[in-house]
Design a protein around this motif. Structure first.
Motif, short mmCIF file in Angstrom:
data_model
loop_
_atom_site.label_atom_id
_atom_site.label_comp_id
_atom_site.label_asym_id
_atom_site.label_seq_id
_atom_site.Cartn_x
_atom_site.Cartn_y
_atom_site.Cartn_z
N SER A 1 19.72 42.05 41.60
CA SER A 1 19.41 42.59 42.89
C SER A 1 20.70 43.42 43.37
CB SER A 1 19.22 41.37 43.74
OG SER A 1 20.36 40.69 44.09
N GLY A 2 21.64 43.68 42.73
CA GLY A 2 22.60 44.63 42.98
C GLY A 2 23.46 44.15 44.13
N CYS A 3 23.63 42.75 44.31
CA CYS A 3 24.57 42.04 45.56
C CYS A 3 25.87 42.36 45.25
CB CYS A 3 23.66 40.62 45.55
SG CYS A 3 24.33 39.50 44.21
N GLN A 4 26.19 42.43 44.08
CA GLN A 4 27.64 42.63 43.84
C GLN A 4 28.43 41.25 43.97
OE1 GLN A 4 29.50 45.83 43.46
NE2 GLN A 4 27.76 47.31 44.23
N ALA A 5 27.86 40.05 43.97
CA ALA A 5 28.44 38.87 44.16
C ALA A 5 29.31 38.66 42.71
CB ALA A 5 27.47 37.79 44.14
N CYS A 6 28.85 39.02 41.64
CA CYS A 6 29.49 39.00 40.24
C CYS A 6 30.97 39.86 40.44
CB CYS A 6 28.60 39.65 39.22
SG CYS A 6 28.10 41.23 39.32
N VAL A 7 30.91 41.01 41.06
CA VAL A 7 31.80 41.72 41.14
C VAL A 7 33.22 40.94 42.05
CG1 VAL A 7 33.00 44.07 41.98
CG2 VAL A 7 30.68 43.99 41.15
N ILE A 8 32.62 40.37 42.80
CA ILE A 8 33.65 39.65 44.02
C ILE A 8 34.34 38.54 43.16
CG2 ILE A 8 33.93 38.55 46.08
CD1 ILE A 8 33.55 41.52 46.42
N ALA A 9 33.15 37.69 42.48
CA ALA A 9 33.75 36.53 41.72
C ALA A 9 34.83 36.64 40.78
CB ALA A 9 32.30 35.89 41.24
N CYS A 10 34.30 37.74 40.04
CA CYS A 10 35.41 38.38 39.03
C CYS A 10 36.78 38.87 39.55
CB CYS A 10 34.67 39.61 38.25
SG CYS A 10 35.83 40.42 36.94
N MET A 11 36.67 39.49 40.64
CA MET A 11 37.94 39.76 41.19
C MET A 11 38.84 38.49 41.78
SD MET A 11 37.27 43.19 43.61
CE MET A 11 37.68 44.83 42.90
N SER A 12 38.23 37.51 42.05
CA SER A 12 39.11 36.52 42.78
C SER A 12 39.22 35.53 41.57
CB SER A 12 38.14 35.65 43.64
OG SER A 12 37.02 35.45 43.63
N GLU A 13 38.63 35.58 40.45
CA GLU A 13 38.93 34.80 39.43
C GLU A 13 40.16 35.30 38.53
OE1 GLU A 13 37.88 31.61 38.31
OE2 GLU A 13 38.81 31.86 36.23
N ASN A 14 40.10 36.63 38.58
CA ASN A 14 41.06 37.28 37.60
C ASN A 14 41.96 38.03 38.25
OD1 ASN A 14 39.81 36.72 34.87
ND2 ASN A 14 37.81 37.80 35.81
N ILE B 1 42.29 40.48 40.20
CA ILE B 1 42.23 41.98 40.38
C ILE B 1 42.60 42.58 41.73
CG2 ILE B 1 40.49 43.72 40.12
CD1 ILE B 1 39.05 42.15 38.19
N PRO B 2 43.42 43.50 41.75
CA PRO B 2 44.01 44.02 43.08
C PRO B 2 42.73 44.40 43.87
CG PRO B 2 44.75 45.10 41.39
CD PRO B 2 44.06 44.25 40.62
N ILE B 3 43.03 44.32 45.23
CA ILE B 3 41.99 44.60 46.16
C ILE B 3 41.73 46.23 46.36
CG2 ILE B 3 41.39 44.83 48.57
CD1 ILE B 3 42.97 42.26 48.93
N ASN B 4 40.51 46.83 45.91
CA ASN B 4 40.54 48.19 46.02
C ASN B 4 40.25 48.84 47.39
OD1 ASN B 4 40.03 48.32 43.01
ND2 ASN B 4 38.16 47.50 43.10
N ASN C 1 38.71 57.44 41.91
CA ASN C 1 38.25 57.06 40.80
C ASN C 1 39.04 56.15 39.93
OD1 ASN C 1 35.56 58.12 40.61
ND2 ASN C 1 36.05 60.06 39.56
N ARG C 2 39.92 55.45 40.78
CA ARG C 2 40.77 54.47 40.06
C ARG C 2 40.69 53.16 40.57
NH1 ARG C 2 45.83 58.38 41.63
NH2 ARG C 2 45.71 59.79 39.97
N SER C 3 39.48 52.66 41.00
CA SER C 3 39.32 51.41 41.35
C SER C 3 39.04 50.27 40.01
CB SER C 3 38.01 51.18 42.26
OG SER C 3 36.84 52.08 41.30
N ILE C 4 39.51 49.12 40.26
CA ILE C 4 39.43 48.38 39.31
C ILE C 4 38.21 47.30 39.26
CG2 ILE C 4 40.61 46.73 37.80
CD1 ILE C 4 43.20 48.13 38.24
N ALA C 5 37.40 47.29 38.54
CA ALA C 5 36.32 46.10 38.67
C ALA C 5 35.67 45.73 37.49
CB ALA C 5 35.25 46.58 39.44
N TRP C 6 36.31 44.56 36.77
CA TRP C 6 36.04 44.35 35.46
C TRP C 6 34.59 44.31 35.15
CZ3 TRP C 6 40.02 40.10 33.58
CH2 TRP C 6 41.15 40.44 33.78
#
Lengths: 239, 463
Positions: A16-29, A31-34, A42-47
């Motif tokens: 559904s494009g909710c981006q929950a996976c993106v946030i979960a990944c960021m806090s797990e791994n 990842i610096p806050i974009n 174009n230098r954002s990091i999101a695994w």
């Protein structure tokens, strides 16, 4: 543990494009806050990122979402080009990134057909209050280092250790990556592809499954599911 | 027929060795522009190392930018030395004599400068040692020989070693000459460098044999270096990089840009060091003719590159070609590139009057340099910006000021090193100039006695 081959299936119809996976990944791994500037440059990091495409002509427009993460290719273009073995394939079908080997040639990122690799242009910083939220199991990457989705390797390693210690494979069977765990629609399914009973290996060979940019021959361990449109060829022809 | 100065050995010594024994104003002033460029570059690199790579225009997906473009350009320029000395030596082109050393030395310096680029490019120079040195240190891991980035240092250091040997052996008689004309510490240092050169027939013979052998041995390296650099791109899966034509295309482009750089250098040397007696219009004429052939070959490969994409009709490659030809700013770059490196200079060079007009040759060679630099940009950047079939992450790379300063500084650095080198040894080999004088007297065509250099440059007038 070499009878394990980790893989993932992404059901594009469920996303559904909710981006929950993106946030979960960021806090797990860690990842610096974009910030805004990271996106404009174009230098954002999101695994894992959710790509959005528009389908159809106005007013009959649909948004389509495509979560893209490292495909953990069986024949990965990023691996042979690294001069220092900072990225290599392990015996569990995963594409491993070794941060302290990376010298920053960025060749791997150039050669990745999925844009799944991210480079730390800046030294990562977090607001001081966030320091206690960082995951102690994951290395914080300094500037000049390439990083990408690791299939939450820290969880895999921890589960493997527990399984070995207790002689019980259950810890491995129930393993989830942060993104799959967070997905509210179960669009992301992670698991052992070598286990014929796992959900992921059944979905993997589903008739709906396809591979991103198959023509390059990367043999990814991540596959996508999409409703088969019988009229797709006609539609494409009509354009 | 042209008037040629008749030179005595003493006059040759005096006119060629003055930069070594004295430091005249024009030599000193020539250092200023390179020094300004270098200081800009040093400031830029300092900022880059201190701040990190965000000060460049690099982003996703254009992970390679100006530094790599410039790296490829300077590797290309380094091909001039071998082209001029090895190939022309093997084909016995007598006219090459006065320009060989400058070309070979430029080869060395441009290689050194180009080797700096990957180091700056990686952003953390202290880590590079793990990559460049084939040693496992304490990590138990050797460099991955599958990576083109490991082939690069191997090819380049081989070429660098060969070129240094080449230049050094050609320098020995001149070291001895300076040794014999100086005293004190200078005599001591040059004495060591001359390796006991006494100018005996045996020594001359050995030196000649070595020169010929090196010329033959360095040719495969000459072809392989830029082929390997092109494989950085051709081995990848990036559409429009992944083409087999890249290796010969890069080599011929390298020769085009390198030999044009030699033209620029010849004009500058002639002007700064007053070498009118050694670098003649004939030399510009000869290099101009050589370039007409090389540039035309290059143009062939330019079209071939497009032909491959149009032949396969692969969508991603076509997208790159479309970007190269029709999208701003690459449409402008393509037009400027084709005009400056072919359409303007080549028709001009077809005229003998232009080839003998040194200021005009200087400016046209500058045009080719600009064009060939843009060619590298044109080949490398649009492809990486349009890498992915999924359009979500398409982007436009805009180089930053920092990157531009480093590019300018690389030109300054090569100039600076050449000027510094001119302070140590003559840029025109004195022994070759003298040998040329002797050879000139020897050539006979039937009943007519002609200067040796005529053999190569004015055949139409001979008969």
């Amino acid at each position: 543990m070499s009878d394990v081959k980790w893989g993932m299936v992404v059901d594009v119809d469920k996303c559904s494009g909710c981006q929950a996976c993106v946030i979960a990944c960021m806090s797990e791994n860690n990842i610096p806050i974009n910030l805004d500037r990271d996106f404009t440059e174009n230098r954002s990091i999101a695994w894992i990122r959710v790509e959005r495409y528009w389908e159809g002509e106005y007013p009959d427009v649909k948004a389509r979402f495509l979560p893209v993460l490292c495909q953990h290719c069986g024949n990965a273009p990023c691996e042979p080009v690294c001069p220092v073995y900072a990225t290599f394939h392990n015996d569990q079908g995963m594409n491993i990134q070794v941060y302290n080997r990376c010298v920053g040639t960025r060749y791997c990122a150039n050669n990745c057909p999925y844009h799944a690799r991210y480079f730390n242009y800046r030294r990562p910083t977090w607001p001081e209050t966030y320091n206690n939220y960082l995951n102690p199991d994951v290395t914080v990457r300094d500037r000049g280092i390439m990083e990408k989705c690791s299939f939450c390797v820290q969880r895999i390693n921890a589960a493997t250790r527990i399984a070995k210690r207790e002689g019980n494979e259950d810890a491995i069977a129930g393993l989830q990556t942060a993104c799959a765990q967070a997905c509210p629609t179960d669009a992301l399914v992670f698991g052992n592809l070598n286990n014929p009973n796992s959900e992921v290996s059944q979905l993997y060979d589903d008739e709906r499954s396809y591979v991103l940019q198959e023509s390059i021959g990367t043999q990814p361990n991540v596959r996508y599911l999409k409703k088969i449109d019988e009229h797709a060829a006609e539609k494409a022809h009509a354009h | 027929m042209q008037d040629r100065p008749t030179l005595t050995p003493t006059q040759i010594n005096e006119e060629l060795l003055w930069p070594v024994f004295s430091f005249r104003k024009r030599h000193a002033l020539a250092f200023i522009p390179p020094m300004i460029l270098i200081s800009g570059g040093v400031a830029a690199v300092t900022i880059l190392i201190y701040q990190g790579l965000w000060v460049t225009g690099l982003q996703r997906p254009a992970f390679w930018g100006f530094f790599i473009v410039n790296f490829v350009f300077w590797i290309g320029v380094s091909h001039a030395g071998t082209m001029i000395s090895a190939i022309l030596r093997l084909t016995q082109a007598e006219w090459k004599r006065p320009i060989t050393r400058a070309a070979e030395v430029m080869t060395i310096f441009s290689l050194v400068v180009s080797l700096l680029h990957p180091v700056i490019h990686a952003g953390r120079p202290w880590r590079i040692i793990y990559w460049l040195l084939p040693y496992d240190f304490s990590r138990g891991i050797w460099p991955d020989v599958r990576s083109p980035l490991v082939w690069d240092p191997i090819a380049i250091t081989t070429y660098l070693t060969g070129s240094i040997l080449f230049v050094f052996t050609a320098l020995i008689p001149d070291f001895a000459l300076i040794r014999d004309q100086s005293s004190g510490l200078r005599k001591k240092i040059y004495g060591r460098l001359a390796l006991g050169w006494r100018g005996t027939p045996r020594q001359w013979k050995l030196q000649g044999i070595f020169g010929l052998l090196m010329s033959a041995l360095i040719l495969p390296v000459f072809v392989s270096v830029h082929s390997i650099v092109s494989w950085d791109f051709a081995v990848s899966v990036v559409p429009a990089w992944h083409v087999t034509v890249y290796a010969p295309y890069f080599v011929i482009g390298a020769v085009h840009s390198g030999v044009s750089m030699v033209l620029t250098l010849m004009a500058l040397m002639r002007w700064i060091f007053k070498l009118e007696n050694y670098i003649w219009e004939d030399h510009f004429d000869a290099v101009g003719r050589l370039l007409i052939v090389i540039a035309t070959l290059w143009l062939f490969f330019f079209f071939l590159d497009f032909a491959y994409s149009f032949y396969t009709r692969e969508e991603q490659e076509l997208a790159v070609m479309e970007r190269r030809l029709f999208e701003w700013p690459f449409n402008a770059i393509t037009v400027i590139m084709v005009f400056t490196s072919y359409v303007i200079p080549i028709p001009l060079w077809l005229s003998r009057r232009v080839r003998r007009n040194i200021p005009l040759m200087f400016w046209t060679s500058i045009l080719v340099n600009i064009g060939m630099w843009l060619e590298r940009y044109f080949l490398i950047i649009p492809a990486i910006e349009r890498k992915n079939e999924l359009t979500f992450l398409w982007s436009n790379y805009v180089p930053s000021l920092i990157e531009s300063l480093v590019v300018l500084a690389s030109f300054g650095m090569v100039g600076f090193l050449l000027l510094l080198f001119a302070k140590v040894v003559p840029l025109v080999p004195a022994w070759e100039a003298k040998e040329g004088v002797i050879f000139r007297e020897d050539v006979q065509f039937g009943e007519v006695t002609l200067p040796g250099i005529i053999k190569e440059t004015e055949e139409e007038n001979v008969w």
